[in-house]
Design an enzyme around this catalytic site. Structure first.
Site, short mmCIF file in Angstrom:
data_model
loop_
_atom_site.label_atom_id
_atom_site.label_comp_id
_atom_site.label_asym_id
_atom_site.label_seq_id
_atom_site.Cartn_x
_atom_site.Cartn_y
_atom_site.Cartn_z
N GLU A 1 -7.48 -1.72 -9.33
CA GLU A 1 -8.10 -2.43 -8.22
C GLU A 1 -9.23 -1.60 -7.61
OE1 GLU A 1 -6.52 -4.96 -4.47
OE2 GLU A 1 -5.47 -3.10 -4.91
N ILE B 1 0.85 -1.20 0.00
CA ILE B 1 0.00 0.00 0.00
C ILE B 1 0.89 1.25 0.00
CG2 ILE B 1 -1.70 1.29 1.38
CD1 ILE B 1 -2.46 -1.52 2.60
N ASP C 1 -2.86 -2.54 -11.79
CA ASP C 1 -2.18 -2.14 -10.56
C ASP C 1 -2.21 -3.22 -9.49
OD1 ASP C 1 -4.82 -1.87 -9.69
OD2 ASP C 1 -4.56 0.17 -8.91
#
Length: 193
Positions: A27, A5, A77
């Protein structure tokens, strides 16, 4: 594109998509109705959060498979295998066993990427980037959780056999603001493809 992240996956995918005129698969994160609750109480909301992501990712990857069958490439991604990585960290016992049955049935229907560009960065860089993008559900992001994800990604990426993996350390580069950094990223990707 893969990585923890805040490492820059979506940003780089959008840049690559423009450069190579390829469609993107992004996503579905903010649409997950359980995600904010997951970050407040991970144990209680992990299963619901993970199942939403699994189904959402599978639906998207089904479209990728259709595009590939028509000779069209995409830039994404995330890789579908990411779902299992997160589940292995967040789910326990019976929930994880049930999740694995579902995941294993679905993964056979998903294509493996030709190349996984694995972006990684040190924990301070990641925490700073997460804070800068200021998503409400990430404001109380736990440093320990991000560190654990980083370790899990490192172990996972060392063992990927189905796809080529290109590792790029983004700790000290800025491919958004520095054209030379972006050029080097393009060169590394192009050299493999």
């Amino acid at each position: 594109m893969e990585g923890v992240i805040g490492v820059g996956k979506t940003t780089l995918v959008k840049i690559l998509s423009r450069k190579y005129t390829m469609p993107t698969v992004l996503e579905v994160v903010e649409e997950n109705p359980f995600l904010a609750r997951f970050y407040e109480d991970m144990e209680r909301w992990a299963f619901q959060t993970q199942l939403f992501f699994l189904i959402s990712r599978f639906d998207q990857q089904s479209n990728v498979k259709k595009a590939a069958s028509q000779g069209q490439g995409v830039v994404s991604d995330y890789a579908f295998i990411k779902d299992h990585l997160f589940a292995s960290l967040n789910l326990k016992g019976e929930q994880f066993r049930l999740y694995e049955k579902i995941f294993n049935a679905l993964k056979e229907q998903v294509l493996h990427p030709d190349l996984i560009v694995y972006l990684y960065a040190d924990i301070d860089t990641l925490m700073n980037r997460i804070a800068l993008r200021d998503r409400p559900f990430e404001r109380r992001m736990d440093r320990t959780y991000i560190s654990m994800l980083g370790d899990a990604y490192e172990n996972y990426m060392k063992n990927v056999a189905e796809s080529q993996v290109l590792r790029i350390d983004t700790s000290n580069i800025d491919f958004v603001r520095n054209p030379e950094d972006l050029k080097r990223v393009f060169e590394r990707i192009e050299a493999i493809l």
